[in-house]
Structures are given as structure tokens and as C-alpha cells.
Design a protein around this motif. Structure first.
Motif, PDB file in Angstrom:
ATOM      1  N   ILE A 252       0.852  -1.203   0.000  1.00 45.77           N
ATOM      2  CA  ILE A 252       0.000   0.000   0.000  1.00 45.77           C
ATOM      3  C   ILE A 252       0.886   1.250   0.000  1.00 45.77           C
ATOM      4  N   THR A 253       0.618   2.188  -0.898  1.00 48.18           N
ATOM      5  CA  THR A 253       1.308   3.481  -0.786  1.00 48.18           C
ATOM      6  C   THR A 253       0.383   4.437  -0.034  1.00 48.18           C
ATOM      7  N   ALA A 254       0.986   5.322   0.745  1.00 50.50           N
ATOM      8  CA  ALA A 254       0.178   6.216   1.580  1.00 50.50           C
ATOM      9  C   ALA A 254       0.852   7.576   1.701  1.00 50.50           C
TER      10      ALA A 254
ATOM     11  N   ALA B 189      -2.735   1.817  -4.432  1.00 56.51           N
ATOM     12  CA  ALA B 189      -2.027   3.095  -4.521  1.00 56.51           C
ATOM     13  C   ALA B 189      -2.893   4.171  -3.871  1.00 56.51           C
ATOM     14  N   ALA B 190      -2.721   4.332  -2.560  1.00 55.25           N
ATOM     15  CA  ALA B 190      -3.518   5.330  -1.844  1.00 55.25           C
ATOM     16  C   ALA B 190      -2.746   6.635  -1.663  1.00 55.25           C
ATOM     17  N   ALA B 191      -1.474   6.651  -2.084  1.00 54.35           N
ATOM     18  CA  ALA B 191      -0.674   7.873  -1.905  1.00 54.35           C
ATOM     19  C   ALA B 191      -1.139   8.962  -2.856  1.00 54.35           C
ATOM     20  N   ALA B 192      -1.019  10.197  -2.388  1.00 53.15           N
ATOM     21  CA  ALA B 192      -1.260  11.346  -3.274  1.00 53.15           C
ATOM     22  C   ALA B 192       0.110  11.750  -3.808  1.00 53.15           C
ATOM     23  N   VAL B 193       0.489  11.134  -4.899  1.00 56.69           N
ATOM     24  CA  VAL B 193       1.812  11.387  -5.474  1.00 56.69           C
ATOM     25  C   VAL B 193       1.750  12.714  -6.228  1.00 56.69           C
ATOM     26  N   ALA B 194       2.726  13.594  -5.981  1.00 55.64           N
ATOM     27  CA  ALA B 194       2.735  14.861  -6.716  1.00 55.64           C
ATOM     28  C   ALA B 194       2.865  14.542  -8.203  1.00 55.64           C
ATOM     29  N   ASP B 195       2.049  15.175  -9.027  1.00 58.77           N
ATOM     30  CA  ASP B 195       2.103  14.876 -10.464  1.00 58.77           C
ATOM     31  C   ASP B 195       3.257  15.595 -11.150  1.00 58.77           C
TER      32      ASP B 195
ATOM     33  N   ARG C  19       6.767  16.241 -15.324  1.00 59.07           N
ATOM     34  CA  ARG C  19       5.941  15.173 -14.751  1.00 59.07           C
ATOM     35  C   ARG C  19       6.786  14.240 -13.894  1.00 59.07           C
ATOM     36  N   THR C  20       6.173  13.763 -12.830  1.00 57.61           N
ATOM     37  CA  THR C  20       6.816  12.710 -12.027  1.00 57.61           C
ATOM     38  C   THR C  20       6.452  11.364 -12.672  1.00 57.61           C
ATOM     39  N   PRO C  21       7.162  10.296 -12.336  1.00 57.89           N
ATOM     40  CA  PRO C  21       6.742   8.998 -12.889  1.00 57.89           C
ATOM     41  C   PRO C  21       5.371   8.613 -12.340  1.00 57.89           C
ATOM     42  N   ASP C  22       4.509   8.082 -13.191  1.00 53.41           N
ATOM     43  CA  ASP C  22       3.212   7.597 -12.709  1.00 53.41           C
ATOM     44  C   ASP C  22       3.412   6.157 -12.226  1.00 53.41           C
ATOM     45  N   ILE C  23       3.561   6.019 -10.924  1.00 55.04           N
ATOM     46  CA  ILE C  23       3.937   4.722 -10.329  1.00 55.04           C
ATOM     47  C   ILE C  23       2.888   3.655 -10.633  1.00 55.04           C
ATOM     48  N   LEU C  24       1.625   4.027 -10.414  1.00 53.89           N
ATOM     49  CA  LEU C  24       0.555   3.043 -10.582  1.00 53.89           C
ATOM     50  C   LEU C  24       0.475   2.553 -12.032  1.00 53.89           C
ATOM     51  N   SER C  25       0.587   3.492 -12.985  1.00 52.73           N
ATOM     52  CA  SER C  25       0.511   3.073 -14.391  1.00 52.73           C
ATOM     53  C   SER C  25       1.685   2.154 -14.739  1.00 52.73           C
TER      54      SER C  25
ATOM     55  N   VAL D 169      -5.347  -1.528  -7.359  1.00 49.73           N
ATOM     56  CA  VAL D 169      -6.385  -0.587  -6.938  1.00 49.73           C
ATOM     57  C   VAL D 169      -5.799   0.825  -6.927  1.00 49.73           C
ATOM     58  N   GLY D 170      -6.470   1.753  -7.601  1.00 50.48           N
ATOM     59  CA  GLY D 170      -6.009   3.138  -7.597  1.00 50.48           C
ATOM     60  C   GLY D 170      -7.013   4.030  -6.908  1.00 50.48           C
ATOM     61  N   PHE D 171      -6.592   5.229  -6.588  1.00 49.93           N
ATOM     62  CA  PHE D 171      -7.490   6.241  -6.029  1.00 49.93           C
ATOM     63  C   PHE D 171      -7.621   7.373  -7.036  1.00 49.93           C
ATOM     64  N   ALA D 172      -8.701   8.079  -6.983  1.00 51.23           N
ATOM     65  CA  ALA D 172      -8.862   9.246  -7.847  1.00 51.23           C
ATOM     66  C   ALA D 172      -9.430  10.366  -6.996  1.00 51.23           C
TER      67      ALA D 172
ATOM     68  N   LYS E 240     -12.457   6.893 -16.295  1.00 53.42           N
ATOM     69  CA  LYS E 240     -11.363   7.030 -17.275  1.00 53.42           C
ATOM     70  C   LYS E 240     -10.075   6.468 -16.695  1.00 53.42           C
ATOM     71  N   LYS E 241      -9.812   6.753 -15.411  1.00 52.46           N
ATOM     72  CA  LYS E 241      -8.572   6.254 -14.784  1.00 52.46           C
ATOM     73  C   LYS E 241      -8.574   4.733 -14.724  1.00 52.46           C
ATOM     74  N   LEU E 242      -9.754   4.174 -14.444  1.00 50.93           N
ATOM     75  CA  LEU E 242      -9.862   2.712 -14.352  1.00 50.93           C
ATOM     76  C   LEU E 242      -9.429   2.065 -15.663  1.00 50.93           C
TER      77      LEU E 242
ATOM     78  N   GLN F 247      -7.907   3.725 -18.462  1.00 47.93           N
ATOM     79  CA  GLN F 247      -6.618   4.165 -19.014  1.00 47.93           C
ATOM     80  C   GLN F 247      -5.437   3.537 -18.286  1.00 47.93           C
ATOM     81  N   LYS F 248      -5.561   3.365 -16.972  1.00 50.23           N
ATOM     82  CA  LYS F 248      -4.438   2.796 -16.216  1.00 50.23           C
ATOM     83  C   LYS F 248      -4.521   1.270 -16.152  1.00 50.23           C
ATOM     84  N   ASN F 249      -5.559   0.685 -16.717  1.00 53.43           N
ATOM     85  CA  ASN F 249      -5.747  -0.768 -16.722  1.00 53.43           C
ATOM     86  C   ASN F 249      -5.757  -1.333 -15.300  1.00 53.43           C
TER      87      ASN F 249
HETATM   88  N1  CTP Z   1      -0.403   7.863  -8.803  1.00 58.13           N
HETATM   89  C1  CTP Z   1       0.842   7.292  -8.911  1.00 58.13           C
HETATM   90  N2  CTP Z   1       1.894   8.020  -9.384  1.00 58.13           N
HETATM   91  C2  CTP Z   1       1.739   9.287  -9.773  1.00 58.13           C
HETATM   92  C3  CTP Z   1       0.470   9.893  -9.690  1.00 58.13           C
HETATM   93  C4  CTP Z   1      -0.578   9.138  -9.194  1.00 58.13           C
HETATM   94  O1  CTP Z   1       0.985   6.130  -8.550  1.00 58.13           O
HETATM   95  N3  CTP Z   1       2.766   9.982 -10.212  1.00 58.13           N
HETATM   96  C5  CTP Z   1      -1.537   7.075  -8.343  1.00 58.13           C
HETATM   97  C6  CTP Z   1      -2.159   7.575  -7.070  1.00 58.13           C
HETATM   98  O2  CTP Z   1      -1.612   6.934  -5.935  1.00 58.13           O
HETATM   99  C7  CTP Z   1      -3.616   7.225  -7.271  1.00 58.13           C
HETATM  100  C8  CTP Z   1      -3.815   7.368  -8.748  1.00 58.13           C
HETATM  101  O3  CTP Z   1      -2.529   7.167  -9.320  1.00 58.13           O
HETATM  102  O4  CTP Z   1      -3.901   5.895  -6.956  1.00 58.13           O
HETATM  103  C9  CTP Z   1      -4.281   8.717  -9.114  1.00 58.13           C
HETATM  104  O5  CTP Z   1      -4.156   8.851 -10.479  1.00 58.13           O
HETATM  105  P1  CTP Z   1      -3.942  10.243 -11.184  1.00 58.13           P
HETATM  106  O6  CTP Z   1      -4.338  10.088 -12.596  1.00 58.13           O
HETATM  107  O7  CTP Z   1      -2.614  10.817 -10.920  1.00 58.13           O
HETATM  108  O8  CTP Z   1      -4.959  11.041 -10.421  1.00 58.13           O
HETATM  109  P2  CTP Z   1      -4.886  12.480 -10.155  1.00 58.13           P
HETATM  110  O9  CTP Z   1      -3.570  12.877  -9.588  1.00 58.13           O
HETATM  111  O10 CTP Z   1      -6.084  12.733  -9.347  1.00 58.13           O
HETATM  112  O11 CTP Z   1      -4.962  12.946 -11.682  1.00 58.13           O
HETATM  113  P3  CTP Z   1      -5.425  14.280 -12.207  1.00 58.13           P
HETATM  114  O12 CTP Z   1      -4.601  15.233 -11.412  1.00 58.13           O
HETATM  115  O13 CTP Z   1      -5.114  14.241 -13.642  1.00 58.13           O
HETATM  116  O14 CTP Z   1      -6.861  14.298 -11.912  1.00 58.13           O
END
Ligand code: CTP
Length: 426
Positions: free
Chosen positions: A206-208, A286-292, A316-322, A335-338, A350-352, A354-356
Motif C-alpha cells: 500500500i502506498t500512503a 495506490a492510496a498515496a497522493a503522489v505529486a504529479d 511530470r513525475t513517474p506515474d507509479i501506478l501506471s 487498486v487506484g485512487f482518484a 477514465k482512470k480505471l 486508461q491505467k488498466n
Molecule cells: N499515482 C501514482 N503516481 C503518480 C500519480 C498518481 O501512482 N505519479 C496514483 C495515485 O496513488 C492514485 C492514482 O494514481 O492511486 C491517481 O491517479 P492520477 O491520474 O494521478 O490522479 P490524479 O492525480 O487525481 O490525476 P489528475 O490530477 O489528472 O486528476
């Protein structure tokens, strides 16, 4: 009357210099209303005499169950099956090795094998012994076997070495023990039967919390996430029998005390930590709010202000969940959060796709009293192959976590897991 009154706890004391601290553990548990019995290894008796524990616990202290004065001829069975929790503190490297390998050559190790109650182990030893790959392997094995382990503290040892290996503070051991006891009490329904252990075979990562992206040594980009939702998921998953690991960014909430937690401040650190752990996980949440975004060039020295405006270039930061989804192994459930403020369900849908993912938990962060840093949350759960969104009304985060895990457990049942394997091949 205390909620934990009459809960029966056994303490196993093994032969280390920290054995004297077990007296404080015993006293703390008694103060919380627990009935405590003690067992010791022979070597532990070199450090503290059984008489001390006998006087304080008011019960016979078992060292050798074959001893002529032992009042119970099958003590390891009666002892192990009448307790609600078995605490082994301190646990030496030798005891850890025996427990990890099922060796039962004394009273404590035989009791461990015969015990169906939760087990809490607090290792204490010299830092070199603690860091030895053999000890670390044994600790890992015990965790895999569902044992709760409190990592030893860092500090100066009796031998003068400085490093990890000191027995954790007795108050901390007592508080973790009480937390485990109250969880196991919650798992007993009013009818007296055990609550569901439907995640018992799962290893959940779990990320937090929030990530922090440095602009310079004093400034950063971050967000308001506290880590409460991720920690609630970890607590709820442990209650349902899962083995849980957390990768935590910056958090303000207290983490569950007996779940392994790996710290990762930035998105890049979190990505690295997740990819070190992901192969072992059967479920990733992936429950963390990762900075985009992060600063394209973070300055190694403090940026001085000038009279003109400052333009910060972001990347952009790496999208870990994707990335996890792109590399997922057969059967891994994601499992992702939005976090949304408008068009919550359609954005989450869309996230469900697009991120598969298998599931997206959407929360409306603009809503009063829910979301970031709140103790409560209201979410909409979207599950693949299920056109109907599930609305969870504003509730404590532990309840929301349980509702999310209900859906996770449902997806893991055989009828669904075939489809999960299919989607992971995409
Ligand atoms: N996430 C991640 N790595 C990132 C950004 C997000 O793993 N760099 C994960 C979060 O933990 C969460 C999900 O992706 O589970 C959120 O997806 P994201 O598309 O980033 O959502 P938002 O940040 O809400 O996107 P947007 O700002 O485009 O609405």
C-alpha cells in the motif's frame, strides 16, 4: 472495568541482556488489565531469575516443562491454547532462527508451534547479528508466517556498539500488544465467531501519504494528504489476515505500529521503493497522493529572491501506478485512487480503463468533512466488469477501508480471478 480486562497474555523471555526490560512489559500489560504468565529459556534465567516473574505475575514460571516441580504435564499445549496473545520479548537471534524454522527444542519454541493466538516478537541483539542476512531472512520468514514483529530500536548497546538491535521501549511493546488484542477482539462478532479472514493468503503493498518534491533545500511541492486512508487500509487488511507492507511518503497520521513501513519522500523514491517490493505483492493499493509534477531543476542551494517574478519549470513525475500496471504479473490485483472535485465518477472511470486497473476509489475532495486529512471519507468504488458504481456514504476511514477490501476480496474469489489473469495479460 477495562476493555482488555481478563485478556490472557503470555510473555516468553529469552536470553539477552534486555531480559530485565520484560519486567516493565509485564507490569504495563497488568496495568492495562491483562492476566500475564511468563515462560523463560534457560539462558534468560542467567539474566533475570524466574522468581522475579513469579512474584510479579503470581503464577508458576515455566522454564523446563519436564521439570519435576512443573504442575502441568502438558504445559506447552495448555499454556499455548489458553492465551489471547504470545509476546516474545526479548527474542534472541537464536530464538528467531528456531521459530522461523519450526525447531521446538524448549518450552518457548514448542509453545510457539502449538499456539493459535497472535504472536508478537520483539528481537533484541547486537547490531551486527541483527543485520546479518541470516537473521534478516528469519525475520522475513516469520513475517510471512503472520507473526507481528516490532523492529528493534537504534542506539547504544550493552556491548558499546551503536546501531539497530536495542529492545524497543517496553511502553511501545505494551501499546502494540494492546492494539493486537483489541483488533483480535474486534474480529470476534457479537455471536462469538471469528470475523472473516478473507485476505489470509494475500500480500498487500500500500502506498500512503503525500510525496514532497524539492525545489531547493528549503522549499518543496507537496499536497495535503495525511496518510490516514492508506493506514486505515493497512489496519483493515491486517485484521482480515493479509500480510501488509506500506510505502509511506510524508504523513501526519500515526501509522499502524506493527506493519512494516518503508519511507519514501519523493515520487522518485516512492517509485523505487514500490518496484523493490512489487514482485512479492499479490495486491497493490495506490492510496498515496503522489505529486504529479516536480521542479525540472531542483537547486542544491537555497534560491535567493530577486525583484523579478520567478518562473518555475515543472516536469511530470513517474506515474507509479501506471508503471506497475504495465509490468503487472499474472493475477496481481491493482487498486487506484482518484481525487476529484468535479465529474467524479466519469473521471474515475477514465482512470480505471486508461491505467488498466481492477478498481478505482474515487473521492470528491471538495466535499466538506471528507477526503484529505479528515478522519472520515465518502467514496465511490468503481470495479472493472461492474457497470454499477458503489457509493460508500461519509463514514470513518476504517469502515471505508473495509468496504474497499470487501470488493478486493470479492474480486479474489475464484469466479473473478480468471478474469483478473486475463486482464493482466493485456
Ligand atoms: N499515482 C501514482 N503516481 C503518480 C500519480 C498518481 O501512482 N505519479 C496514483 C495515485 O496513488 C492514485 C492514482 O494514481 O492511486 C491517481 O491517479 P492520477 O491520474 O494521478 O490522479 P490524479 O492525480 O487525481 O490525476 P489528475 O490530477 O489528472 O486528476
Amino acid at each position: 472495568m477495562s476493555e482488555l480486562q481478563l485478556r490472557k497474555v503470555a510473555i516468553g523471555v529469552t536470553g539477552g541482556i534486555a531480559a530485565y526490560k520484560s519486567i516493565e512489559v509485564l507490569r504495563g500489560l497488568q496495568r492495562a488489565g491483562c492476566e500475564v504468565r511468563v515462560a523463560m529459556t534457560r539462558h534468560a534465567c542467567e539474566f533475570v531469575r524466574p522468581l522475579t516473574f513469579r512474584a510479579l505475575s503470581g503464577a508458576y514460571v515455566i522454564v523446563d516443562d519436564y521439570s519435576a516441580d512443573n504442575p502441568d504435564p502438558i504445559a506447552h499445549i495448555t499454556f499455548s491454547q489458553t492465551i489471547d496473545l504470545f509476546v516474545i520479548a526479548p527474542a534472541t537471534a537464536n530464538t528467531l532462527a528456531k521459530l522461523a524454522n519450526g525447531v521446538a527444542d524448549d518450552f518457548i519454541t514448542s509453545t510457539y508451534l502449538a499456539c493459535t493466538a497472535p504472536i508478537l516478537i520483539e528481537p533484541a541483539m547486537n547490531s551486527v547479528m541483527w543485520n546479518h542476512p541470516a537473521t534478516q531472512r528469519n525475520v522475513q520468514k516469520l513475517r510471512t508466517d503472520g507473526v507481528h514483529i516490532i523492529e528493534p530500536d537504534d542506539g547504544e548497546m550493552a556491548c558499546g556498539t551503536i546501531g539497530p538491535g536495542r529492545l524497543s521501549h517496553p511502553e511501545r511493546i505494551v501499546s502494540v500488544a494492546l492494539e493486537i488484542l483489541s483488533r483480535s477482539r474486534e474480529q470476534v462478532s457479537p455471536s462469538g465467531s471469528s470475523a472473516t479472514q478473507d485476505l489470509i493468503n494475500e500480500r498487500i503493498l500500500i502506498t500512503a501519504g503525500a510525496t514532497r518534491e524539492a525545489i531547493d533545500p528549503v522549499r518543496f511541492i507537496s499536497n495535503r494528504s495525511s496518510g490516514k486512508m492508506g493506514f486505515a487500509l493497512a489496519r483493515a487488511a491486517v485484521q482480515r489476515g493479509a500480510q501488509v507492507r506500506i510505502v509511506a511518503g510524508i504523513t501526519t497520521a500515526a501509522p499502524p505500529s506493527d506493519v512494516e513501513l518503508i519511507e519514501a519522500a519523493s515520487a522518485e523514491d516512492m517509485r523505487a521503493a514500490v518496484f523493490r517490493e512489487i514482485d512479492e505483492a499479490t495486491i497493490f493499493i495506490a492510496a498515496a497522493a503522489v505529486a504529479d509534477y516536480r521542479a525540472r531543476h531542483s537547486s542544491p542551494t537555497k534560491i535567493k529572491k530577486s525583484d523579478s517574478d520567478m518562473i518555475l519549470e515543472l516536469e511530470r513525475t513517474p506515474d507509479i501506478l501506471s508503471e506497475v500496471a504495465r509490468h503487472r504479473k499474472n493475477g496481481q490485483l491493482l487498486v487506484g485512487f482518484a481525487a476529484e472535485t468535479d465529474n467524479v465518477t466519469s473521471n474515475a472511470q477514465k482512470k480505471l480503463s486508461q491505467k488498466n486497473l481492477d478498481m478505482v476509489v474515487a473521492n470528491d475532495v471538495s466535499r466538506e468533512g471528507s477526503g484529505f486529512d479528515s478522519d472520515r471519507n465518502a467514496v465511490t468504488i468503481l470495479v472493472r466488469d461492474n457497470p454499477l458504481p458503489i457509493d460508500v456514504p461519509l463514514s470513518p476511514k476504517l469502515e471505508v477501508a473495509d468496504r474497499i477490501l470487501d470488493e478486493v476480496a470479492r474480486l479474489r474469489r475464484p469466479a473473478f480471478s480468471a478474469t483478473s489473469a486475463e486482464s493482466s495479460k493485456q
